[in-house]
Write a protein that holds these residues in place. Structure first.
Motif, PDB file in Angstrom:
ATOM      1  N   LYS A  41      -8.602 -10.498  25.486  1.00 62.44           N
ATOM      2  CA  LYS A  41      -9.623  -9.463  25.353  1.00 62.44           C
ATOM      3  C   LYS A  41     -10.876  -9.823  26.154  1.00 62.44           C
ATOM      4  O   LYS A  41     -11.189 -10.979  26.368  1.00 62.44           O
ATOM      5  N   ILE A  42     -11.588  -8.777  26.595  1.00 60.89           N
ATOM      6  CA  ILE A  42     -12.792  -8.951  27.396  1.00 60.89           C
ATOM      7  C   ILE A  42     -14.002  -8.626  26.523  1.00 60.89           C
ATOM      8  O   ILE A  42     -14.000  -7.639  25.782  1.00 60.89           O
ATOM      9  N   SER A  43     -15.031  -9.437  26.629  1.00 60.01           N
ATOM     10  CA  SER A  43     -16.247  -9.178  25.862  1.00 60.01           C
ATOM     11  C   SER A  43     -16.956  -7.940  26.411  1.00 60.01           C
ATOM     12  O   SER A  43     -16.697  -7.485  27.527  1.00 60.01           O
ATOM     13  N   PHE A  44     -17.891  -7.426  25.631  1.00 64.38           N
ATOM     14  CA  PHE A  44     -18.625  -6.226  26.034  1.00 64.38           C
ATOM     15  C   PHE A  44     -19.414  -6.474  27.316  1.00 64.38           C
ATOM     16  O   PHE A  44     -19.457  -5.624  28.211  1.00 64.38           O
ATOM     17  N   LEU A  45     -20.033  -7.661  27.433  1.00 61.53           N
ATOM     18  CA  LEU A  45     -20.804  -7.983  28.634  1.00 61.53           C
ATOM     19  C   LEU A  45     -19.894  -8.081  29.849  1.00 61.53           C
ATOM     20  O   LEU A  45     -20.232  -7.600  30.941  1.00 61.53           O
ATOM     21  N   ASP A  46     -18.707  -8.686  29.689  1.00 61.75           N
ATOM     22  CA  ASP A  46     -17.762  -8.780  30.797  1.00 61.75           C
ATOM     23  C   ASP A  46     -17.298  -7.382  31.236  1.00 61.75           C
ATOM     24  O   ASP A  46     -17.147  -7.109  32.428  1.00 61.75           O
ATOM     25  N   LYS A  47     -17.053  -6.506  30.265  1.00 60.52           N
ATOM     26  CA  LYS A  47     -16.651  -5.136  30.601  1.00 60.52           C
ATOM     27  C   LYS A  47     -17.726  -4.426  31.414  1.00 60.52           C
ATOM     28  O   LYS A  47     -17.418  -3.612  32.305  1.00 60.52           O
ATOM     29  N   ALA A  48     -18.985  -4.762  31.123  1.00 58.25           N
ATOM     30  CA  ALA A  48     -20.089  -4.107  31.829  1.00 58.25           C
ATOM     31  C   ALA A  48     -20.027  -4.379  33.326  1.00 58.25           C
ATOM     32  O   ALA A  48     -20.368  -3.513  34.143  1.00 58.25           O
ATOM     33  N   PHE A  49     -19.591  -5.590  33.728  1.00 60.72           N
ATOM     34  CA  PHE A  49     -19.493  -5.906  35.155  1.00 60.72           C
ATOM     35  C   PHE A  49     -18.421  -5.049  35.840  1.00 60.72           C
ATOM     36  O   PHE A  49     -18.522  -4.768  37.027  1.00 60.72           O
ATOM     37  N   TRP A  50     -17.387  -4.662  35.105  1.00 60.63           N
ATOM     38  CA  TRP A  50     -16.336  -3.811  35.658  1.00 60.63           C
ATOM     39  C   TRP A  50     -16.798  -2.357  35.714  1.00 60.63           C
ATOM     40  O   TRP A  50     -16.620  -1.669  36.728  1.00 60.63           O
ATOM     41  N   ILE A  51     -17.389  -1.892  34.614  1.00 62.82           N
ATOM     42  CA  ILE A  51     -17.794  -0.488  34.515  1.00 62.82           C
ATOM     43  C   ILE A  51     -18.874  -0.148  35.543  1.00 62.82           C
ATOM     44  O   ILE A  51     -18.881   0.938  36.116  1.00 62.82           O
ATOM     45  N   THR A  52     -19.783  -1.082  35.775  1.00 64.67           N
ATOM     46  CA  THR A  52     -20.922  -0.802  36.644  1.00 64.67           C
ATOM     47  C   THR A  52     -20.620  -1.026  38.122  1.00 64.67           C
ATOM     48  O   THR A  52     -21.483  -0.797  38.964  1.00 64.67           O
ATOM     49  N   GLU A  53     -19.394  -1.443  38.441  1.00 69.55           N
ATOM     50  CA  GLU A  53     -19.061  -1.721  39.833  1.00 69.55           C
ATOM     51  C   GLU A  53     -18.782  -0.437  40.604  1.00 69.55           C
ATOM     52  O   GLU A  53     -18.226   0.517  40.076  1.00 69.55           O
ATOM     53  N   SER A  54     -19.176  -0.433  41.876  1.00 75.30           N
ATOM     54  CA  SER A  54     -18.873   0.678  42.776  1.00 75.30           C
ATOM     55  C   SER A  54     -18.638   0.117  44.170  1.00 75.30           C
ATOM     56  O   SER A  54     -18.861  -1.069  44.426  1.00 75.30           O
ATOM     57  N   GLU A  55     -18.198   0.968  45.094  1.00 81.29           N
ATOM     58  CA  GLU A  55     -17.999   0.530  46.469  1.00 81.29           C
ATOM     59  C   GLU A  55     -19.306   0.054  47.088  1.00 81.29           C
ATOM     60  O   GLU A  55     -19.340  -0.864  47.902  1.00 81.29           O
ATOM     61  N   ASN A  56     -20.411   0.707  46.719  1.00 73.76           N
ATOM     62  CA  ASN A  56     -21.720   0.315  47.243  1.00 73.76           C
ATOM     63  C   ASN A  56     -22.278  -0.921  46.561  1.00 73.76           C
ATOM     64  O   ASN A  56     -23.102  -1.630  47.149  1.00 73.76           O
ATOM     65  N   SER A  57     -21.845  -1.171  45.331  1.00 76.18           N
ATOM     66  CA  SER A  57     -22.412  -2.272  44.549  1.00 76.18           C
ATOM     67  C   SER A  57     -21.309  -3.070  43.860  1.00 76.18           C
ATOM     68  O   SER A  57     -21.128  -2.992  42.648  1.00 76.18           O
ATOM     69  N   PRO A  58     -20.550  -3.871  44.635  1.00 79.60           N
ATOM     70  CA  PRO A  58     -19.507  -4.711  44.030  1.00 79.60           C
ATOM     71  C   PRO A  58     -20.121  -5.757  43.099  1.00 79.60           C
ATOM     72  O   PRO A  58     -21.273  -6.173  43.280  1.00 79.60           O
ATOM     73  N   LYS A  59     -19.338  -6.222  42.133  1.00 81.42           N
ATOM     74  CA  LYS A  59     -19.831  -7.190  41.162  1.00 81.42           C
ATOM     75  C   LYS A  59     -19.119  -8.539  41.287  1.00 81.42           C
ATOM     76  O   LYS A  59     -18.856  -9.208  40.288  1.00 81.42           O
ATOM     77  N   HIS A  60     -18.813  -8.925  42.520  1.00 81.36           N
ATOM     78  CA  HIS A  60     -18.292 -10.277  42.709  1.00 81.36           C
ATOM     79  C   HIS A  60     -19.428 -11.211  43.099  1.00 81.36           C
ATOM     80  O   HIS A  60     -20.460 -10.788  43.628  1.00 81.36           O
ATOM     81  N   VAL A  61     -19.227 -12.491  42.806  1.00 78.77           N
ATOM     82  CA  VAL A  61     -20.127 -13.541  43.270  1.00 78.77           C
ATOM     83  C   VAL A  61     -19.338 -14.426  44.230  1.00 78.77           C
ATOM     84  O   VAL A  61     -18.104 -14.405  44.243  1.00 78.77           O
ATOM     85  N   ALA A  62     -20.040 -15.196  45.038  1.00 80.51           N
ATOM     86  CA  ALA A  62     -19.347 -15.937  46.082  1.00 80.51           C
ATOM     87  C   ALA A  62     -20.050 -17.249  46.366  1.00 80.51           C
ATOM     88  O   ALA A  62     -21.171 -17.493  45.915  1.00 80.51           O
ATOM     89  N   SER A  63     -19.353 -18.101  47.119  1.00 73.47           N
ATOM     90  CA  SER A  63     -19.980 -19.320  47.636  1.00 73.47           C
ATOM     91  C   SER A  63     -19.517 -19.527  49.064  1.00 73.47           C
ATOM     92  O   SER A  63     -18.361 -19.246  49.408  1.00 73.47           O
ATOM     93  N   LEU A  64     -20.448 -19.998  49.875  1.00 79.71           N
ATOM     94  CA  LEU A  64     -20.154 -20.381  51.249  1.00 79.71           C
ATOM     95  C   LEU A  64     -20.171 -21.902  51.311  1.00 79.71           C
ATOM     96  O   LEU A  64     -21.223 -22.522  51.130  1.00 79.71           O
TER      97      LEU A  64
END
Length: 485
Positions: A4-27
């Motif tokens: 199961k996914i917590s409510f906060l984790d679900k928020a990162f999925w729900i609020t994602e769009s093509e203009n505003s992806p919700k991934h983080v990264a490292s170089l």
């Protein structure tokens, strides 16, 4: 078995769009071993792709019910040509070229029907360096969790034996202790009551501050300054990196009786002001930063996200870097004390509440019409203290590159590696085509803050600030009080 996914984790999925992806990264910047030949990196890619069976959460996709995220469901096999990709550029050590390339990789969101992560190995036609760009969806974990996971694939000395990439390593997760159902129900009910009570108290204090009855509290949301960095989030990205000697930061923090985070906040504040002044901005009040707060208990290693993101006022009206630092210390500790006195869940719900309003503005494409919650987001994540190796390749630097919050701004994330603070910056390219000057301004601001301790005559050049009648320096107010005026 689905998780199961917590409510906060679900928020990162729900609020994602093509203009505003919700991934983080490292170089990650690495040095080729002395024995490496021209096939070293192609062979590394081949080795990575052989590990097509992943551990949780790298083997999971989001299970949806009527389009709503419900749980993380494991898959049997990975599409390794999607998850591990190979690229070549002219010169990895050419930061401007590298930044442009990474910005293009950071722009698109991850495919939603696959596990939400990718590895990009980037070779160089010149020099002995190569890079790895990793992106992973925020739904899998917060910054501290992800850094802990990725460190597991690195060793403290060169080693080709017993190698496994991060997605093939079983992540240690401390299971919660089971308790009797009635006791669990009572504890959960009491925790919920305390959380809601504290949330109501937070909102009441914000209202009291808005009415100017008692202004000694956290900033009122949506009172930030509109700038070229804020507004509607668009698809393109601009990326930059910078480095600071973290030993110098720690030494200065002791001399000034401030935390390392407060020292960095001061330098970032000055740097952002200088950058925005180059674009013709002037400032009648302080800028705000969104500050992530870690809500985990000491030693807690559960996956997912346990953070809150709340605005913190920065500095205004002082040209002396030391006095600006004292302002930031005061404002920073107001928020830290508010968080310490509240249930962690209350701060998490407060974050979701204000970010949801900001998201609504973004979905309606009216973010340009409203003031942002904050102008920048600054976070600090501790990394490894010793030199690390990926197989026999030395890790030289790790620059975190994060997501952009609704309402825009620049995201500045710092990760300490050894004695260096590696800083990653990202914003949209809607009005900005480079963040290189901002990165340089950070370094110059730190040098000045360090020197002004022994030379009080050093001041910041004009950064476009103008005093409002209702905005005063904390230091100035203290002096007036002490002089009895």
């Amino acid at each position: 078995m689905s998780k199961k996914i917590s409510f906060l984790d679900k928020a990162f999925w729900i609020t994602e769009s093509e203009n505003s992806p919700k991934h983080v990264a490292s170089l990650q910047i690495l040095a080729l071993p002395e024995s490496a030949d021209e096939d070293y990196l192609p062979n590394l890619v081949t080795t990575f792709r052989r590990f097509d069976k992943a551990t949780s959460p790298f083997n999971t996709v989001v299970e949806r019910v009527f389009g709503f995220p419900w749980a993380l469901k494991p898959v049997e096999k990975l599409d390794m040509r999607y998850h591990v990709q190979y690229h070549e550029i002219d010169d990895v050590s050419d930061r401007q070229q590298l930044h442009l390339f990474i910005a293009r990789l950071h722009e698109p969101r991850l495919e939603r029907d696959k596990p939400l992560w990718q590895y990009h190995i980037i070779s160089s036609k010149e020099g002995r360096q190569f890079a790895i760009y990793v992106k992973i969806h925020h739904i899998y974990g917060d910054g501290a969790t992800l850094i802990r996971w990725f460190q597991a694939a690195y060793r403290d000395k060169p080693c080709n034996d017993d190698f496994a990439p991060v997605w093939a390593i079983e992540q240690p997760i401390r299971n919660r202790r089971k308790c009797h159902w009635f006791r669990g129900l009572m504890n959960g009910s009491w925790h919920f009551i305390r959380t809601i009570t504290d949330l109501v108290w937070i909102l009441f204090r914000i209202l009291v501050k808005l009415l100017r009855i008692n202004t000694h509290y956290m900033p009122v949301p949506f009172t930030g300054t509109r700038t070229v960095l804020t507004g509607q989030v668009h698809k393109g990205r601009v990326v930059a990196t910078a480095d600071l000697d973290f030993k110098r930061v720690q030494a200065l923090s002791k001399r000034l009786r401030a935390s390392a985070n407060e020292i960095l906040l001061c330098c970032f504040d000055i740097g952002v002001h200088r950058f925005l002044k180059d674009y013709g901005h002037s400032f009648k009040r302080a800028l705000y930063t969104n500050m992530p707060i870690n809500l985990r208990k000491p030693g807690e290693q559960m996956g997912g996200n346990k953070i809150a993101i709340v605005p913190v006022m920065l500095a205004h009206g002082e040209t002396d870097p030391y006095l600006r630092l004292r302002q930031i210390i005061e404002h920073h500790r107001i928020v830290k004390n508010a968080a310490r006195r509240s249930e962690p869940g209350a701060f998490a719900y407060y974050t979701i509440l204000i970010q949801s309003v900001s998201l609504l503005f973004e979905l309606l494409r009216v973010s340009d019409w409203f003031k942002p919650i904050a102008n920048i987001l600054i976070s600090n994540v501790p990394g490894p203290k010793q030199t690390r190796y990926l197989k026999d390749a030395e890790l030289l630097a790790v620059y975190p590159i994060s997501a952009i919050t609704p309402g825009g701004g620049v995201n500045i994330t710092l990760l300490t590696y050894g004695d260096t603070a590696n800083i990653g910056l990202v914003c949209t390219d809607r009005r900005i085509n480079s963040l290189g000057n901002m990165a340089q301004y950070f370094s110059e601001a730190f040098d000045m803050l360090e020197k002004c301790v022994d030379d009080p005559s050093l001041t910041i050049e004009d950064i476009g600030e103008h005093m409002d009648e209702d905005v005063r320096s904390i230091v100035a107010e203290q002096e007036i009080h002490e002089n009895g005026h």
